[in-house]
Each structure stands twice: as C-alpha cells, then as structure tokens.
Design a protein around this motif. Structure first.
Motif, PDB file in Angstrom:
ATOM      1  N   ALA A 173       0.826  -1.208   0.000  1.00 39.59           N
ATOM      2  CA  ALA A 173       0.000   0.000   0.000  1.00 39.59           C
ATOM      3  C   ALA A 173       0.862   1.261   0.000  1.00 39.59           C
ATOM      4  CB  ALA A 173      -0.927   0.000   1.219  1.00 39.59           C
ATOM      5  N   ASN A 174       2.000   1.211   0.700  1.00 37.26           N
ATOM      6  CA  ASN A 174       2.855   2.397   0.786  1.00 37.26           C
ATOM      7  C   ASN A 174       3.421   2.805  -0.571  1.00 37.26           C
ATOM      8  OD1 ASN A 174       4.369   4.343   2.643  1.00 37.26           O
ATOM      9  ND2 ASN A 174       6.073   3.390   1.530  1.00 37.26           N
ATOM     10  N   PHE A 175       3.595   1.838  -1.481  1.00 36.09           N
ATOM     11  CA  PHE A 175       4.073   2.178  -2.819  1.00 36.09           C
ATOM     12  C   PHE A 175       3.081   3.103  -3.539  1.00 36.09           C
ATOM     13  CE2 PHE A 175       6.543  -1.857  -2.399  1.00 36.09           C
ATOM     14  CZ  PHE A 175       7.800  -1.308  -2.585  1.00 36.09           C
ATOM     15  N   PHE A 176       1.813   3.020  -3.157  1.00 38.71           N
ATOM     16  CA  PHE A 176       0.787   3.869  -3.737  1.00 38.71           C
ATOM     17  C   PHE A 176       0.590   5.141  -2.902  1.00 38.71           C
ATOM     18  CE2 PHE A 176      -0.108  -0.401  -5.158  1.00 38.71           C
ATOM     19  CZ  PHE A 176      -0.530  -0.261  -6.475  1.00 38.71           C
ATOM     20  N   THR A 177       0.432   4.960  -1.608  1.00 34.66           N
ATOM     21  CA  THR A 177      -0.007   6.072  -0.761  1.00 34.66           C
ATOM     22  C   THR A 177       1.077   7.104  -0.497  1.00 34.66           C
ATOM     23  OG1 THR A 177       0.527   4.826   1.249  1.00 34.66           O
ATOM     24  CG2 THR A 177      -1.713   4.611   0.378  1.00 34.66           C
ATOM     25  N   HIS A 178       2.361   6.750  -0.671  1.00 35.26           N
ATOM     26  CA  HIS A 178       3.402   7.714  -0.314  1.00 35.26           C
ATOM     27  C   HIS A 178       3.381   8.942  -1.223  1.00 35.26           C
ATOM     28  CE1 HIS A 178       6.603   7.569  -3.421  1.00 35.26           C
ATOM     29  NE2 HIS A 178       6.198   6.336  -3.630  1.00 35.26           N
ATOM     30  N   HIS A 179       2.666   8.848  -2.339  1.00 37.33           N
ATOM     31  CA  HIS A 179       2.525  10.016  -3.213  1.00 37.33           C
ATOM     32  C   HIS A 179       1.528  11.024  -2.645  1.00 37.33           C
ATOM     33  CE1 HIS A 179       4.904   8.416  -6.555  1.00 37.33           C
ATOM     34  NE2 HIS A 179       4.336   7.248  -6.316  1.00 37.33           N
ATOM     35  N   TYR A 180       0.760  10.594  -1.658  1.00 39.27           N
ATOM     36  CA  TYR A 180      -0.314  11.451  -1.136  1.00 39.27           C
ATOM     37  C   TYR A 180      -0.174  11.761   0.352  1.00 39.27           C
ATOM     38  CZ  TYR A 180      -2.301   9.717  -5.511  1.00 39.27           C
ATOM     39  OH  TYR A 180      -2.493   9.386  -6.828  1.00 39.27           O
TER      40      TYR A 180
END
Length: 283
Positions: A173-180
């Motif tokens: 999930a962090n691979f996605f959420t770290h952009h936000y």
C-alpha cells in the motif's frame, strides 16, 4: 552426452559433489555449489534478461521489442510448466506476482504520478504499460520458489503468518499512498526488522545445513534486483525521469524499495502449502 535439466536438478539436490570436486576443500565445494544453485534458481531471470540484452530496440520480424519480450516471457513460463520445473500451485502464485506488479506499474507510470515510463511503442501496452512488465515481478517470485527447492530451505522463528501478511499489505500500500500521505517505508522497515529479528533461514549448499538471518536474505536479494534494474534502464527497457536525456545509475534508495518488495514476495511464497509446512512459526 549432455545431461538434461532434470538430471542437473537431481544432482544439485542429491548432496553429493562430482567426484573430481571431492578433493577440493569443503569451503570451495560448498561455495561452488551455492553459486550453481543460485544460477539455477535464477533460470527464468537469466533467460528473460538474455532476451532483454539480445532483442534489438527496433524489435524483431516487424514486432516491437516489448511485444517480443512478452512472447519470450510466455514461452519461458509455458516451458517451465510443461517440464514440471514449476507446479500449478507455484504458477498461480507467480500469476499473483504478475498481477500485483502490473497494477503497481500502471499506477506508477500514470500521467499523474510519472515515476517512470516505457518509451517505446508496443501493441500489447495496456494503460501505458507493456504486458511483459508484470513478468519482471513474477521473476522474483520464480527465483524464491526455485531456491526453496534447490537449497532445501527451512525457516525458523517465522512470525505469525497473519502478522507477516499485514506488514506485506502495508508495504504494498505504501508504494501507492506515499505520493499522497508521505513515505512510511522506514517505519515499515522497522516493523519488518522487529517482526523478523529472530527469523533464520536454513539452507543446504551441498550436504550440510547452513544458516543466515532471514532479514539479510531480503537485503541481499533486494540488492541484486537493484543491479538488474540498473541494467534494464541502461538498455532502455524503461526510464526514470532523470534518465530521459542520458542514462544515469538508479538511485541507491531504490534498493530499500526492492528489499521491502522481497519481503512481500516472500510472504506470498510462504503461504504455498508445500512451503508453509517447512516454516516454523515462533511461539
């Protein structure tokens, strides 16, 4: 007579060195067999990257390079199934790696994110990502599965599977959420460090068990994936924004990302039935 791959595998797991190697010091024998087993476990990776190195950027027979690489990857996978180098259960896990990796690729290459891109044309691009891209993630899973059998791997003091699964899902999930919402990879790395601190992997290079911390295995595998990533970008399979004008080495920070991805990959493999039986869960 050239031995078949099945004969080679039978010898590698048979725990007896070739007669002419028996005179070598034990360290050299084990080191040699360790290297051979590692190379054999990387069979999918080696064959696939051989195609990466040899297929011209212009493609072959009128087919764009990315499409040729997809045909090659499918051919390797079909051959490994037909020759029983992989079981159907293992194939299902590899398909999961492919799906998970492809979803990540679609997100990372989207116009809103633009972490990297696939600059060349292909008929098999979906949402800007060539379909062969998922096989690069599947190759990591294939390596872990093959190494498990060849090295007779066993794990001691593995954390409860639900905890490992939770950390693996948070890593993904962090691979996605770290952009936000910010990059929490080091917090997750700390969680993984605590979770696997006691975990040890037993492996057999030749006829005696050896051991190493499981965390060290994650870091080492991540390092070699980072090396492979540098090679791939050098050959313009994909490009990061800072590599568009001229190639530059992939930032060493990506090593940590790959090491965390290996944790996630290992967690999926560890839930295969015949592998789960060889994992000792800590009390």
């Amino acid at each position: 007579m050239i031995p078949s791959l099945a004969d080679v595998d039978a010898h590698l797991v048979g725990q007896r060195p070739l007669p002419w190697l028996a005179r070598l010091p034990r360290f050299l024998r084990e080191f040699l067999y360790f290297g051979v087993k590692e190379a054999r476990a990387c069979l999918f990776v080696v064959l696939f990257f051989a195609a990466v190195f040899t297929v011209p950027r212009a493609g072959l027979f009128g087919l764009p390079r990315y499409d040729v690489l997809l045909v090659v990857a499918l051919g390797i996978q079909a051959w490994m199934l037909a020759t029983r180098l992989e079981t159907w259960d293992e194939f299902k896990a590899i398909c999961l790696f492919h799906a998970v990796g492809f979803a990540l690729e679609v997100f990372k290459t989207s116009p809103a994110i633009g972490s990297w891109s696939y600059p060349d044309h292909a008929y098999t691009k979906v949402l800007g990502v060539p379909l062969f891209a998922g096989f690069m993630y599947a190759a990591v899973g294939s390596y872990v599965i093959q190494a498990w059998r060849l090295f007779d791997l066993r794990v001691r003091h593995h954390p409860p599977h639900w905890m490992a699964a939770l950390v693996a899902m948070l890593i993904y999930a962090n691979f996605f959420t770290h952009h936000y919402i910010g990059d929490y990879r080091w917090y997750l790395a700390a969680c993984a460090l605590g979770l696997y601190a006691r975990s040890t992997v037993l492996f057999r290079p030749l006829d005696r068990d050896r051991s190493m911390p499981l965390l060290l295995a994650f870091v080492l595998i991540g390092f070699f994936i980072w090396i492979a990533e540098n090679i791939s970008t050098f050959f313009h399979i994909w490009s990061y924004p800072n590599q568009i004008g001229a190639w530059a080495a992939v930032h060493v920070g990506k090593w940590s990302s790959w090491a965390l991805l290996v944790v996630m990959t290992f967690t999926i493999v560890a839930n295969l039935k015949h592998i789960k039986e060889r994992i000792h869960v800590a009390d």
